[in-house]
Design a protein around this motif. Structure first.
Motif, PDB file in Angstrom:
ATOM      1  N   ASN A  15      47.205  34.809  40.191  1.00 17.91           N
ATOM      2  CA  ASN A  15      47.943  36.143  40.943  1.00 17.91           C
ATOM      3  C   ASN A  15      46.855  36.355  42.228  1.00 17.91           C
ATOM      4  O   ASN A  15      47.091  37.081  43.189  1.00 17.91           O
ATOM      5  CB  ASN A  15      47.832  37.121  40.303  1.00 17.91           C
ATOM      6  CG  ASN A  15      49.539  37.240  39.500  1.00 17.91           C
ATOM      7  OD1 ASN A  15      49.987  36.853  39.651  1.00 17.91           O
ATOM      8  ND2 ASN A  15      49.650  37.974  38.176  1.00 17.91           N
ATOM      9  N   LEU A  16      45.528  35.830  41.829  1.00 15.26           N
ATOM     10  CA  LEU A  16      44.443  36.739  43.182  1.00 15.26           C
ATOM     11  C   LEU A  16      44.340  34.904  43.545  1.00 15.26           C
ATOM     12  O   LEU A  16      44.074  35.437  44.491  1.00 15.26           O
ATOM     13  CB  LEU A  16      43.256  36.231  42.439  1.00 15.26           C
ATOM     14  CG  LEU A  16      43.427  37.486  41.611  1.00 15.26           C
ATOM     15  CD1 LEU A  16      42.163  37.777  40.532  1.00 15.26           C
ATOM     16  CD2 LEU A  16      43.755  38.986  42.798  1.00 15.26           C
ATOM     17  N   ARG A  26      57.807  32.794  40.299  1.00 11.23           N
ATOM     18  CA  ARG A  26      57.935  34.110  40.898  1.00 11.23           C
ATOM     19  C   ARG A  26      58.995  34.431  41.527  1.00 11.23           C
ATOM     20  O   ARG A  26      59.582  33.059  42.039  1.00 11.23           O
ATOM     21  CB  ARG A  26      56.883  34.533  42.070  1.00 11.23           C
ATOM     22  CG  ARG A  26      55.519  34.648  41.350  1.00 11.23           C
ATOM     23  CD  ARG A  26      54.364  35.347  42.339  1.00 11.23           C
ATOM     24  NE  ARG A  26      52.900  34.601  41.749  1.00 11.23           N
ATOM     25  CZ  ARG A  26      52.036  34.574  41.945  1.00 11.23           C
ATOM     26  NH1 ARG A  26      52.201  33.226  43.182  1.00 11.23           N
ATOM     27  NH2 ARG A  26      51.137  34.231  41.245  1.00 11.23           N
ATOM     28  N   THR A  47      48.790  35.228  24.176  1.00 11.39           N
ATOM     29  CA  THR A  47      47.001  36.373  25.572  1.00 11.39           C
ATOM     30  C   THR A  47      46.412  34.854  26.369  1.00 11.39           C
ATOM     31  O   THR A  47      45.907  35.886  27.216  1.00 11.39           O
ATOM     32  CB  THR A  47      45.863  36.948  24.207  1.00 11.39           C
ATOM     33  OG1 THR A  47      46.474  37.417  23.322  1.00 11.39           O
ATOM     34  CG2 THR A  47      44.809  37.081  25.002  1.00 11.39           C
ATOM     35  N   VAL A  61      47.721  33.644  33.896  1.00 12.19           N
ATOM     36  CA  VAL A  61      48.867  34.360  35.157  1.00 12.19           C
ATOM     37  C   VAL A  61      47.633  35.464  36.205  1.00 12.19           C
ATOM     38  O   VAL A  61      48.177  35.235  37.340  1.00 12.19           O
ATOM     39  CB  VAL A  61      49.560  34.971  34.611  1.00 12.19           C
ATOM     40  CG1 VAL A  61      50.524  35.350  35.257  1.00 12.19           C
ATOM     41  CG2 VAL A  61      50.421  33.601  33.671  1.00 12.19           C
ATOM     42  N   ASP A  62      47.120  35.818  35.352  1.00 11.97           N
ATOM     43  CA  ASP A  62      46.390  37.177  36.129  1.00 11.97           C
ATOM     44  C   ASP A  62      45.258  37.218  36.941  1.00 11.97           C
ATOM     45  O   ASP A  62      45.099  37.206  38.321  1.00 11.97           O
ATOM     46  CB  ASP A  62      45.339  37.715  35.004  1.00 11.97           C
ATOM     47  CG  ASP A  62      45.967  39.382  34.427  1.00 11.97           C
ATOM     48  OD1 ASP A  62      47.560  39.341  35.175  1.00 11.97           O
ATOM     49  OD2 ASP A  62      45.550  39.227  33.534  1.00 11.97           O
ATOM     50  N   ASP A  63      44.960  35.123  36.811  1.00 12.96           N
ATOM     51  CA  ASP A  63      44.151  34.750  37.757  1.00 12.96           C
ATOM     52  C   ASP A  63      44.860  34.525  38.611  1.00 12.96           C
ATOM     53  O   ASP A  63      44.534  34.056  40.056  1.00 12.96           O
ATOM     54  CB  ASP A  63      43.138  33.499  36.721  1.00 12.96           C
ATOM     55  CG  ASP A  63      41.890  33.588  36.173  1.00 12.96           C
ATOM     56  OD1 ASP A  63      41.138  35.085  36.196  1.00 12.96           O
ATOM     57  OD2 ASP A  63      41.751  33.356  34.789  1.00 12.96           O
ATOM     58  N   SER A  80      54.673  40.303  33.843  1.00 15.57           N
ATOM     59  CA  SER A  80      53.806  39.066  34.363  1.00 15.57           C
ATOM     60  C   SER A  80      55.388  39.016  36.130  1.00 15.57           C
ATOM     61  O   SER A  80      54.443  38.421  37.120  1.00 15.57           O
ATOM     62  CB  SER A  80      53.521  38.225  34.555  1.00 15.57           C
ATOM     63  OG  SER A  80      52.244  38.310  33.005  1.00 15.57           O
ATOM     64  N   ALA A 114      48.395  34.828  29.886  1.00 15.89           N
ATOM     65  CA  ALA A 114      47.983  36.325  31.008  1.00 15.89           C
ATOM     66  C   ALA A 114      47.399  36.112  31.152  1.00 15.89           C
ATOM     67  O   ALA A 114      47.039  36.283  32.434  1.00 15.89           O
ATOM     68  CB  ALA A 114      48.442  37.335  29.570  1.00 15.89           C
ATOM     69  N   ASN A 115      45.887  35.847  30.824  1.00 21.90           N
ATOM     70  CA  ASN A 115      44.939  35.920  30.945  1.00 21.90           C
ATOM     71  C   ASN A 115      44.778  35.073  31.427  1.00 21.90           C
ATOM     72  O   ASN A 115      44.046  35.081  33.137  1.00 21.90           O
ATOM     73  CB  ASN A 115      43.818  35.814  30.658  1.00 21.90           C
ATOM     74  CG  ASN A 115      43.362  36.781  29.179  1.00 21.90           C
ATOM     75  OD1 ASN A 115      43.509  37.780  29.994  1.00 21.90           O
ATOM     76  ND2 ASN A 115      42.784  36.084  28.490  1.00 21.90           N
ATOM     77  N   THR A 118      56.486  38.586  27.805  1.00 23.25           N
ATOM     78  CA  THR A 118      55.408  38.924  29.039  1.00 23.25           C
ATOM     79  C   THR A 118      55.413  37.674  30.337  1.00 23.25           C
ATOM     80  O   THR A 118      55.093  38.832  30.880  1.00 23.25           O
ATOM     81  CB  THR A 118      54.368  38.138  28.119  1.00 23.25           C
ATOM     82  OG1 THR A 118      53.371  37.869  27.036  1.00 23.25           O
ATOM     83  CG2 THR A 118      53.185  37.334  29.331  1.00 23.25           C
TER      84      THR A 118
END
Length: 301
Positions: A136-137, A193, A126, A132-134, A170, A129-130, A166
């Motif tokens: 991605n920006l 990526r 979890t 990775v979300d950061d 992502s 994943a958080n 996951t």
């Protein structure tokens, strides 16, 4: 090979392994080395931390946030790259260091992760994943590497399956395919990526004593240039010694009433003037090459 060389190692304490780490960097022409389990703490003397860094390289390190024994992550890289340390909140299940390295028009976002085996894998997934979300920006081609302590080679392992799912969700790819731990299993990972970078020549190296092998690979970005520095020098071999001596005799005159401080100043100023006349100071750029003069081919064999 003009591709960037990047590596990952769980050092299981880098405190007394400076020579071995330096030698491995030099022998393999590594541009960037990520270390986990450095066991460096905030109380360690800087000389201990810098003992792992060859000439022409620098290091950023992050000790275990709790200050306890073990853990710690670090990044060693050539000084020709500019580094920017990116900040995140601390995570409960893993230690990390996030640095953007840039050279010319190339930017590489290097994220080192160490997950202690005692931490909860579901909670780690979890939090990962958080993170990775950061990421991605953010700008820069992404490379995540470190010791994840998940047996990703075991298809029947529930934690491994959940983690790999996951990564896929992502749009991330894991590149290491050989066991990196002495007891088997792939624990040390390199993740990116799939559309940004190509990884090749992925090899394991056991030069540094640890229960993990170092993972070394080539990446599809230009190699960091070897750093250079400016040195000053004089061409003393070209000096006419007799003329030099004559100038000293003719110009180095110390008044009897001169104090000790005045005498030293006259002496220094006069010799400086004579040196500038006979062997003017010159400057040139030279390559900074890491030196291990004792580490010969005979020693290595």
């Amino acid at each position: 090979d003009r591709s960037l060389k990047i590596a990952q190692l769980n050092a299981r304490s880098a405190v007394k392994k400076g020579d071995a780490i330096q030698d491995t960097i030099i022998d393999n022409n590594i541009d960037i080395l990520a270390l986990t389990e450095t066991w460096f703490t905030s109380s360690h003397d800087l000389s201990v931390i810098h003992s792992i860094v060859p000439d022409g390289y620098t290091v950023h390190h992050q000790p275990r946030p709790s200050g306890g024994r073990g853990g710690g992550v670090a990044l060693i890289y050539r000084t020709s790259a500019k580094a920017n340390v990116n900040s995140h909140s601390n995570y409960a299940t893993f230690e990390h260091l996030d640095i953007t390295l840039t050279h010319d028009s190339h930017a590489l976002r290097v994220v080192i992760i160490y997950r202690p085996p005692s931490s909860s894998v579901p909670q780690f997934i979890t939090e990962f994943a958080n993170l990775v979300d950061d990421l991605n920006l953010s700008n820069g081609k992404l490379v995540m590497l470190g010791d994840f302590n998940i047996h990703v080679d075991k298809s029947d392992n529930r934690d491994a399956t959940a983690f790999l799912d996951t990564l896929e969700a992502s749009n991330l790819m894991q590149h290491v395919s050989e066991a990196t731990h002495s007891h088997g299993h792939i624990l040390d990972l390199i993740i990116s990526r799939p559309t940004e970078l190509t990884f090749s020549k992925i090899e394991l190296d056991n030069s540094v004593q640890s229960d993990h092998a170092m993972v070394i690979c080539s990446v599809s970005v230009p190699k960091l240039p070897i750093p250079r520095k400016t040195i000053a020098f004089r061409k003393w071999k070209n000096v006419d010694q007799e003329e030099f001596k004559n100038d000293i005799r003719a110009t180095l005159i110390i008044p009897p009433e001169a104090t000790a401080v005045e005498t030293v100043k006259i002496y220094n100023d006069t010799l400086q003037t004579i040196a500038d006349k006979h062997a003017p100071l010159k400057k040139k750029d030279v390559i900074i090459r890491p030196q291990t003069p004792w580490h010969t081919e005979e020693v290595k064999s």
